[in-house]
Design an enzyme around this catalytic site. Structure first.
Site, PDB file in Angstrom:
ATOM      1  CD  GLU A   5      -5.303   0.485  -1.893  1.00  0.00           C
ATOM      2  OE1 GLU A   5      -4.916   1.061  -2.569  1.00  0.00           O
ATOM      3  OE2 GLU A   5      -4.781   0.459  -0.780  1.00  0.00           O
ATOM      4  CG  LEU A  39       4.640  -3.229  -0.867  1.00  0.00           C
ATOM      5  CD1 LEU A  39       5.787  -3.588   0.007  1.00  0.00           C
ATOM      6  CD2 LEU A  39       3.894  -2.204  -0.101  1.00  0.00           C
ATOM      7  CG  ASP A  74       0.435   2.423  -8.039  1.00  0.00           C
ATOM      8  OD1 ASP A  74      -0.112   2.713  -6.725  1.00  0.00           O
ATOM      9  OD2 ASP A  74       0.255   1.178  -8.356  1.00  0.00           O
TER      10      ASP A  74
HETATM   11  C1  GLA Z   1      -2.868  -0.564  -8.220  1.00  0.00           C
HETATM   12  C2  GLA Z   1      -2.999   0.452  -9.098  1.00  0.00           C
HETATM   13  C3  GLA Z   1      -3.324   1.753  -8.419  1.00  0.00           C
HETATM   14  C4  GLA Z   1      -4.515   1.811  -7.825  1.00  0.00           C
HETATM   15  C5  GLA Z   1      -4.511   0.623  -6.692  1.00  0.00           C
HETATM   16  C6  GLA Z   1      -5.578   0.304  -5.900  1.00  0.00           C
HETATM   17  O1  GLA Z   1      -1.917  -0.400  -7.356  1.00  0.00           O
HETATM   18  O2  GLA Z   1      -1.804   0.603  -9.893  1.00  0.00           O
HETATM   19  O3  GLA Z   1      -3.446   2.876  -9.713  1.00  0.00           O
HETATM   20  O4  GLA Z   1      -5.755   1.693  -8.513  1.00  0.00           O
HETATM   21  O5  GLA Z   1      -4.157  -0.793  -7.485  1.00  0.00           O
HETATM   22  O6  GLA Z   1      -6.000   1.478  -5.093  1.00  0.00           O
END
Ligand code: GLA
Length: 372
Positions: free
Chosen positions: A30, A118, A166
């Protein structure tokens, strides 16, 4: 089937094409992606669907079924509605890539929970770009390019300086396996989940507030730490001792990123056909939550309470907040039926009026929606 019927109802015509893409839950790694680091997400069963047809008009008309909202926009007059901004952003990045999409009627439907971490926005972006790829027969637009265009749409049009996790997860992951991704090189592997482990995702019921601002601030802190350490990105810090040179706050931020990268590499294991044991993976998830709470400071009290309840459950290997943090969801790796574990935990958690609920496994109602 249902989507094209709805399209007919809303636009009085048949769609030229339909596509979909899943949301994702991040198991480990994360706030590492914008530091060129490593991540381990998996797709969730909930998806976003996009149907579209060229309308021969002078504006795009986008209707979101689950929001009951319609947005009309053109290049000269960008949309004001947030959901349509993602569609607009995708059309614009696609145009820069070299494909000009004609004005379209667009129908969006989704059962990806919004605002809980999500990746509902990535699912919308990837589904939109997939639909555009089909409409224009863009064979050169591969899944990685789709993820890259989707990420650009998010950064340039939604104002979040996100990493690429994501969009890569939505574009390339599936529900049965986890996607190990090196976000610098985009080297990746779809790996089996730890043996006998099942995934539970719970919403803390705390909506994420100030996420965009705080997220961009964390990213800026990481970039400042990398600058002071004279490395390209925090991914290049391989020894914790290097961080001693940093001021206290930046040292903690960087320590999270460095240790989180180590945790992902440990969880990946050395063999692509089998990851580490569920027990070991769970321990790494627990350590990740501690680090996100204490060093990166992106947890909130309710998430800490929910994660602690999960971690104390005898059938849970490990649990942590998931996504950007500041509220939203947490994920647990479970030995037994995740629904039963949720039934043990949620009454305790919700006792003081909190609104915890199960997001994955999707309820029977949601599952029937994903099968249509
Ligand atoms: C969001 C961002 C991702 C990532 C997460 C944290 O979901 O869109 O790119 O940085 O936070 O891990």
């Amino acid at each position: 089937m249902r989507l094209s019927q709805e399209f007919q109802r809303v636009f009085g015509a048949t769609p030229d094409t339909e596509s979909s893409a899943p949301g994702r839950v991040n198991l480990l790694g994360e706030h590492t992606d914008y530091n060129d680091g490593y991540v381990l997400p998996t797709a969730i069963p909930q998806r976003t669907w996009v149907a579209l047809r060229a309308n021969g008009g002078t504006e795009h008309v986008v209707h979101a079924l689950s929001l009951s909202q319609t947005s009309r926009f053109s290049r000269a007059q960008p949309p004001v509605e947030r959901f349509a901004t993602y569609v607009f952003g995708c059309f614009e990045t696609l145009r820069d890539w070299g494909a000009d999409i004609p004005y379209c009627d667009v129908l969006v439907d989704s059962d990806v929970p919004i605002g809980v971490g999500l990746s509902s926005s990535a699912a919308l972006e990837v589904a939109t770009l997939r639909a555009a790829r089909d409409l224009l027969s863009l064979h050169a637009l591969d899944d990685v390019t789709i993820a890259q265009l989707a990420q650009r749409a998010e950064i340039e049009f939604a104002g979040v300086r996100c990493g690429i996790m994501d969009q890569m997860a939505s574009s390339l992951a599936d529900t049965g396996r986890m996607l190990f991704l090196d976000t610098r090189t985009l080297d990746r592997a779809l790996l089996p989940l730890p043996a006998q482990a099942r995934i539970l995702v719970l919403d803390s019921g705390v909506s994420r507030s100030l996420t965009d601002t705080a997220y961009n601030q964390r990213r800026a802190e990481c970039e400042e730490a990398a600058r002071l350490l004279d490395v390209r990105a925090l991914r290049d810090v391989t020894e914790l001792g290097m961080l001693d040179a940093l001021p206290e706050l930046l040292r903690r931020r960087a320590r999270h990123v460095v240790t989180e990268n180590m945790r992902v590499l440990q969880a990946r294991g050395s063999d692509d056909s089998a990851s580490v044991s569920a027990e070991e993976f769970g321990r790494l998830m627990n350590a990740s939550h501690d680090s996100l709470r204490d060093d990166f400071e992106v947890s909130v009290r309710e998430l800490d309470i929910l994660v602690a309840l999960l971690q104390a459950h005898e059938s849970v290997y490990g649990a942590r907040l998931t996504g950007a943090g500041f509220g939203g969801a947490c994920v647990a790796l479970c030995r037994d039926d995740p629904t039963l574990i949720a039934q043990d935990i949620l009454p305790d958690y919700n006792r003081d009026g909190r609104q915890g609920r199960v997001l994955v496994p999707a309820s029977a109602h949601v599952l029937s929606a994903t099968c249509r």
